[in-house]
Design a protein around this motif. Structure first.
Motif, PDB file in Angstrom:
ATOM      1  N   LYS A  16       0.824  -1.220   0.000  1.00  0.00           N
ATOM      2  CA  LYS A  16       0.000   0.000   0.000  1.00  0.00           C
ATOM      3  C   LYS A  16       0.854   1.266   0.000  1.00  0.00           C
ATOM      4  O   LYS A  16       1.874   1.308   0.689  1.00  0.00           O
ATOM      5  N   THR A  17       0.445   2.232  -0.752  1.00  0.00           N
ATOM      6  CA  THR A  17       1.110   3.538  -0.948  1.00  0.00           C
ATOM      7  C   THR A  17       2.409   3.457  -1.761  1.00  0.00           C
ATOM      8  O   THR A  17       2.970   4.481  -2.115  1.00  0.00           O
ATOM      9  N   LYS A  18       2.888   2.259  -2.031  1.00  0.00           N
ATOM     10  CA  LYS A  18       4.144   2.111  -2.782  1.00  0.00           C
ATOM     11  C   LYS A  18       3.841   1.919  -4.269  1.00  0.00           C
ATOM     12  O   LYS A  18       2.832   1.314  -4.623  1.00  0.00           O
ATOM     13  N   PRO A  19       4.725   2.388  -5.136  1.00  0.00           N
ATOM     14  CA  PRO A  19       4.468   2.318  -6.580  1.00  0.00           C
ATOM     15  C   PRO A  19       4.670   0.906  -7.143  1.00  0.00           C
ATOM     16  O   PRO A  19       5.283   0.059  -6.489  1.00  0.00           O
ATOM     17  N   PRO A  20       4.191   0.671  -8.364  1.00  0.00           N
ATOM     18  CA  PRO A  20       4.367  -0.626  -9.015  1.00  0.00           C
ATOM     19  C   PRO A  20       5.833  -1.067  -9.083  1.00  0.00           C
ATOM     20  O   PRO A  20       6.112  -2.267  -9.001  1.00  0.00           O
ATOM     21  N   THR A  32       6.087  -1.827   6.308  1.00  0.00           N
ATOM     22  CA  THR A  32       7.240  -0.972   6.624  1.00  0.00           C
ATOM     23  C   THR A  32       8.597  -1.701   6.573  1.00  0.00           C
ATOM     24  O   THR A  32       9.540  -1.196   5.980  1.00  0.00           O
ATOM     25  N   ASP A  33       8.696  -2.859   7.187  1.00  0.00           N
ATOM     26  CA  ASP A  33      10.005  -3.503   7.286  1.00  0.00           C
ATOM     27  C   ASP A  33      10.468  -4.133   5.970  1.00  0.00           C
ATOM     28  O   ASP A  33      11.629  -4.535   5.844  1.00  0.00           O
ATOM     29  N   LEU A  34       9.574  -4.186   4.960  1.00  0.00           N
ATOM     30  CA  LEU A  34       9.976  -4.634   3.622  1.00  0.00           C
ATOM     31  C   LEU A  34      10.217  -3.465   2.683  1.00  0.00           C
ATOM     32  O   LEU A  34      11.199  -3.415   1.954  1.00  0.00           O
ATOM     33  N   PHE A  35       9.260  -2.515   2.692  1.00  0.00           N
ATOM     34  CA  PHE A  35       9.270  -1.459   1.678  1.00  0.00           C
ATOM     35  C   PHE A  35       9.782  -0.122   2.214  1.00  0.00           C
ATOM     36  O   PHE A  35       9.900   0.835   1.460  1.00  0.00           O
ATOM     37  N   GLY A  36      10.040  -0.035   3.505  1.00  0.00           N
ATOM     38  CA  GLY A  36      10.434   1.241   4.105  1.00  0.00           C
ATOM     39  C   GLY A  36       9.215   1.998   4.597  1.00  0.00           C
ATOM     40  O   GLY A  36       8.081   1.617   4.316  1.00  0.00           O
ATOM     41  N   ALA A  37       9.467   3.072   5.325  1.00  0.00           N
ATOM     42  CA  ALA A  37       8.376   3.851   5.922  1.00  0.00           C
ATOM     43  C   ALA A  37       7.470   4.435   4.836  1.00  0.00           C
ATOM     44  O   ALA A  37       7.928   4.720   3.725  1.00  0.00           O
ATOM     45  N   ARG A  38       6.203   4.567   5.157  1.00  0.00           N
ATOM     46  CA  ARG A  38       5.256   5.214   4.228  1.00  0.00           C
ATOM     47  C   ARG A  38       5.219   6.697   4.528  1.00  0.00           C
ATOM     48  O   ARG A  38       5.229   7.105   5.669  1.00  0.00           O
ATOM     49  N   GLY A  39       5.102   7.505   3.431  1.00  0.00           N
ATOM     50  CA  GLY A  39       5.195   8.953   3.548  1.00  0.00           C
ATOM     51  C   GLY A  39       4.256   9.640   4.483  1.00  0.00           C
ATOM     52  O   GLY A  39       3.582   9.182   5.318  1.00  0.00           O
TER      53      GLY A  39
END
Ligand SMILES: *Cc1c(COP(=O)(O)O)cnc(C)c1O
Length: 225
Positions: free
Chosen positions: A37-41, A218-225
């Motif tokens: 969620k919130t992360k790009p393709p 979070t722990d895979l993709f990093g913090a969400r903005g």
């Protein structure tokens, strides 16, 4: 870039593996749902290149625009609140819904699903007012109703406990979900093997309490903005 993701994935995999070992559970009894969620393709593509296949999104609208831009052959799971009037779109894009929180929604999914649709029932075990989810005492009736449906298959329960920085404080909610599951299996005679519980900061406690799906963003993709 894949290296950064691969490093994060490695670390999450190690945490899952050691929690399984500590709990005396086989590693393959817990699945990792990558919450994109919130992360790009591109983030999904990178994760897929590192071998991940199971992805979670919390909003239908975001999924609708993102999923077509992601690699084919991935499995998409809805983990956020769904309004009944979006059930048709959700049934089209998602292979599993973790967040069914009412009988009305279940009925809407039944009428729009093309084929068998596995779902989990979201339960508000903590009683926290702000949370979505059925009351524990409502769940048995919903399972009985689902057992009369053609396409809906209830595979288990899901919960989102109130946030606490100390994962040990969350344990009581995870164990409450497991106990409710055990009790519902007895009461309804329906097998409920799946427990979707545990996020980035509390996956170890969730696995110790019986989680079969950890939902990690979070722990895979990093913090969400
Ligand atoms: C965002 C989200 C997650 C992932 O949370 P992280 O703390 O980023 O790992 C898990 N489950 C649900 C329902 C979510 O909305």
């Amino acid at each position: 870039m894949c290296r950064t993701f691969a490093d994060r994935l490695n670390r999450v995999e190690q945490r899952i593996a050691s929690a399984c070992e500590k709990a005396g559970r086989p590693r393959d009894s817990v699945r990792l749902l990558a919450v994109s969620k919130t992360k790009p393709p591109e983030a999904v593509r990178e994760a897929a290149a590192c071998g991940l296949r199971l992805f979670g999104e919390n909003k239908v609208q975001e999924a609708q625009s993102k999923i077509p831009m992601c690699p084919a052959g991935l499995e998409w799971h809805l983990i956020g609140h769904l309004q009944s009037n979006k059930a048709k779109v959700a049934a089209h894009y998602f292979q599993m819904v973790h967040s069914v929180d009412s009988l009305k929604l279940l009925q809407a999914l039944e009428s729009h699903a093309g084929t068998a649709l596995p779902v989990l029932l979201q339960v508000n075990v903590s009683g926290e007012a702000a949370k979505f989810g059925m009351k524990p005492e409502e769940v048995a009736g919903v399972i009985e109703a689902a057992n009369q449906m053609q396409k809906i298959e209830v595979h288990g329960l899901m919960t989102i406990p109130p946030f606490s920085p100390d994962p040990e404080k969350t344990r009581v909610h995870f164990s409450a979900l497991r106990k409710l599951r055990d009790q519902l299996q007895e009461e309804t005679g329906t097998p409920l093997p799946e427990l979707s519980m545990g996020m980035s900061h509390d996956l170890e406690v969730a696995i110790e309490e019986g989680s079969t799906w950890v939902r990690i963003g979070t722990d895979l993709f990093g913090a969400r903005g």
